[in-house]
Write a protein that holds these residues in place. Structure first.
Motif, mmCIF file in Angstrom:
data_model
loop_
_atom_site.group_PDB
_atom_site.id
_atom_site.type_symbol
_atom_site.label_atom_id
_atom_site.label_comp_id
_atom_site.label_asym_id
_atom_site.label_seq_id
_atom_site.Cartn_x
_atom_site.Cartn_y
_atom_site.Cartn_z
ATOM 1 N N TYR A 104 36.275 -46.985 32.691
ATOM 2 C CA TYR A 104 36.539 -45.329 33.984
ATOM 3 C C TYR A 104 35.027 -44.919 33.462
ATOM 4 O O TYR A 104 34.585 -44.581 33.272
ATOM 5 C CB TYR A 104 37.528 -44.642 34.933
ATOM 6 C CG TYR A 104 38.525 -45.700 35.153
ATOM 7 C CD1 TYR A 104 38.440 -46.188 36.145
ATOM 8 C CD2 TYR A 104 39.085 -46.388 33.802
ATOM 9 C CE1 TYR A 104 39.685 -47.484 36.466
ATOM 10 C CE2 TYR A 104 40.806 -47.212 33.929
ATOM 11 C CZ TYR A 104 40.606 -47.614 35.766
ATOM 12 O OH TYR A 104 41.765 -48.387 36.225
ATOM 13 N N ARG A 105 34.565 -44.640 35.469
ATOM 14 C CA ARG A 105 33.004 -44.361 35.654
ATOM 15 C C ARG A 105 33.964 -42.861 36.748
ATOM 16 O O ARG A 105 33.967 -43.860 37.686
ATOM 17 C CB ARG A 105 32.173 -44.845 35.884
ATOM 18 C CG ARG A 105 30.573 -43.764 36.855
ATOM 19 C CD ARG A 105 29.670 -44.308 37.095
ATOM 20 N NE ARG A 105 29.344 -45.031 35.633
ATOM 21 C CZ ARG A 105 28.231 -45.772 35.889
ATOM 22 N NH1 ARG A 105 27.263 -46.117 36.618
ATOM 23 N NH2 ARG A 105 27.488 -46.304 33.979
ATOM 24 N N VAL A 106 33.513 -41.766 36.002
ATOM 25 C CA VAL A 106 33.856 -40.290 36.385
ATOM 26 C C VAL A 106 32.883 -39.889 37.364
ATOM 27 O O VAL A 106 32.154 -39.620 36.027
ATOM 28 C CB VAL A 106 34.918 -40.194 35.726
ATOM 29 C CG1 VAL A 106 36.216 -38.264 36.311
ATOM 30 C CG2 VAL A 106 36.380 -40.533 34.988
ATOM 31 N N SER A 107 33.223 -39.155 37.793
ATOM 32 C CA SER A 107 31.790 -38.056 39.125
ATOM 33 C C SER A 107 33.008 -36.813 39.213
ATOM 34 O O SER A 107 34.168 -37.450 39.788
ATOM 35 C CB SER A 107 31.720 -38.619 39.996
ATOM 36 O OG SER A 107 30.246 -39.611 39.720
ATOM 37 N N GLU A 146 35.623 -38.365 41.696
ATOM 38 C CA GLU A 146 36.568 -40.134 42.402
ATOM 39 C C GLU A 146 36.116 -41.222 40.805
ATOM 40 O O GLU A 146 35.091 -40.664 40.100
ATOM 41 C CB GLU A 146 35.323 -39.858 42.761
ATOM 42 C CG GLU A 146 35.000 -40.185 44.458
ATOM 43 C CD GLU A 146 34.298 -40.024 45.279
ATOM 44 O OE1 GLU A 146 34.734 -40.578 46.616
ATOM 45 O OE2 GLU A 146 33.367 -40.681 45.439
ATOM 46 N N TYR A 147 36.617 -41.653 40.882
ATOM 47 C CA TYR A 147 36.636 -43.024 39.379
ATOM 48 C C TYR A 147 36.312 -43.938 39.746
ATOM 49 O O TYR A 147 37.377 -44.583 41.176
ATOM 50 C CB TYR A 147 37.394 -42.352 38.288
ATOM 51 C CG TYR A 147 39.139 -42.183 38.771
ATOM 52 C CD1 TYR A 147 39.685 -43.353 38.385
ATOM 53 C CD2 TYR A 147 39.489 -41.688 38.738
ATOM 54 C CE1 TYR A 147 40.979 -43.378 38.180
ATOM 55 C CE2 TYR A 147 40.789 -41.524 39.793
ATOM 56 C CZ TYR A 147 41.389 -42.593 39.017
ATOM 57 O OH TYR A 147 43.488 -42.325 39.249
ATOM 58 N N MET A 193 34.461 -39.708 24.314
ATOM 59 C CA MET A 193 34.414 -40.182 25.992
ATOM 60 C C MET A 193 35.790 -41.137 26.545
ATOM 61 O O MET A 193 35.165 -41.989 26.305
ATOM 62 C CB MET A 193 32.807 -41.362 26.175
ATOM 63 C CG MET A 193 31.969 -40.024 25.570
ATOM 64 S SD MET A 193 32.136 -38.407 27.117
ATOM 65 C CE MET A 193 30.798 -37.588 26.147
ATOM 66 N N ILE A 194 36.653 -39.989 26.010
ATOM 67 C CA ILE A 194 37.780 -40.861 27.157
ATOM 68 C C ILE A 194 38.896 -40.504 27.574
ATOM 69 O O ILE A 194 38.647 -39.114 27.999
ATOM 70 C CB ILE A 194 38.800 -41.059 24.989
ATOM 71 C CG1 ILE A 194 39.051 -39.658 24.586
ATOM 72 C CG2 ILE A 194 38.319 -41.924 24.387
ATOM 73 C CD1 ILE A 194 40.062 -39.449 24.055
ATOM 74 N N LEU A 195 39.717 -40.879 28.320
ATOM 75 C CA LEU A 195 40.555 -40.458 29.263
ATOM 76 C C LEU A 195 41.845 -41.005 28.968
ATOM 77 O O LEU A 195 42.382 -41.553 28.410
ATOM 78 C CB LEU A 195 39.964 -41.610 30.558
ATOM 79 C CG LEU A 195 40.863 -41.413 31.654
ATOM 80 C CD1 LEU A 195 40.310 -41.317 32.967
ATOM 81 C CD2 LEU A 195 42.212 -41.844 31.712
ATOM 82 N N THR A 240 28.132 -31.484 37.611
ATOM 83 C CA THR A 240 26.787 -31.002 36.841
ATOM 84 C C THR A 240 26.273 -32.041 37.743
ATOM 85 O O THR A 240 24.753 -32.043 37.430
ATOM 86 C CB THR A 240 27.043 -31.428 35.708
ATOM 87 O OG1 THR A 240 27.380 -32.990 35.542
ATOM 88 C CG2 THR A 240 27.577 -30.897 34.523
ATOM 89 N N GLY A 241 26.780 -33.010 38.489
ATOM 90 C CA GLY A 241 25.606 -34.054 39.233
ATOM 91 C C GLY A 241 25.506 -34.896 39.342
ATOM 92 O O GLY A 241 25.204 -36.262 39.322
ATOM 93 N N ARG A 242 26.651 -34.767 37.413
ATOM 94 C CA ARG A 242 26.415 -36.567 36.573
ATOM 95 C C ARG A 242 27.742 -36.870 36.817
ATOM 96 O O ARG A 242 28.831 -37.001 37.099
ATOM 97 C CB ARG A 242 25.426 -35.754 35.380
ATOM 98 C CG ARG A 242 24.790 -35.500 35.091
ATOM 99 C CD ARG A 242 24.351 -34.751 33.864
ATOM 100 N NE ARG A 242 24.343 -35.801 32.660
ATOM 101 C CZ ARG A 242 24.485 -35.284 31.273
ATOM 102 N NH1 ARG A 242 24.821 -34.684 30.521
ATOM 103 N NH2 ARG A 242 24.896 -36.200 30.711
ATOM 104 N N SER A 243 27.718 -39.058 35.999
ATOM 105 C CA SER A 243 28.866 -39.191 35.632
ATOM 106 C C SER A 243 29.131 -39.620 34.114
ATOM 107 O O SER A 243 27.987 -39.517 33.168
ATOM 108 C CB SER A 243 29.325 -40.916 37.088
ATOM 109 O OG SER A 243 27.905 -41.090 36.432
#
Length: 117
Positions: A56-59, A114-115, A37-39, A73-76
């Motif tokens: 970061y939280r990414v959506s 958005e993050y 779970m990386i960026l 998917t509607g998830r973040s």
């Protein structure tokens, strides 16, 4: 007198793509495995490694092309900055394939996001 401090997180709008394994070595952590779970951050966000380890939280907010009209998917997903994405535009981040799949159909390839921290 009562003082009240309010912290408001403002989301940053941009786009995301994804990259595939191997995820090491990375610019931030060398051969240390930081999971999936990386960026990889654009150069402005990366800021000479100042962003290394930041979360970061990414959506997903929508599609960028006609290939997949409703990719989200509607998830973040919560991700950690581990690398620089030298080819990313100033509004773009590169998620691991696994992180991208949490928030969108990977067939889309590129999505609006958005993050925030």
């Amino acid at each position: 007198m009562v003082a009240c401090l309010t912290s408001v997180a403002h989301a940053i709008a941009g786009q995301a793509t994804f990259y595939t394994p191997p995820y090491v070595p990375s610019s931030c952590f060398g051969f240390e495995d930081r999971g999936v779970m990386i960026l990889a951050a654009n150069s402005g966000l990366f800021n000479n490694r100042a962003a290394c380890g930041q979360r970061y939280r990414v959506s997903c907010t929508g599609p960028t092309n006609a290939g997949v009209p409703q990719p989200c998917t509607g998830r973040s997903v919560d991700v950690t900055v581990v690398d620089l994405c030298p080819g990313c535009a100033g509004n773009q981040v590169d998620l691991s394939q696994e992180a991208f799949a949490v928030i969108a159909n990977t067939d889309a390839g590129r999505i609006n996001i958005e993050y925030n921290r």
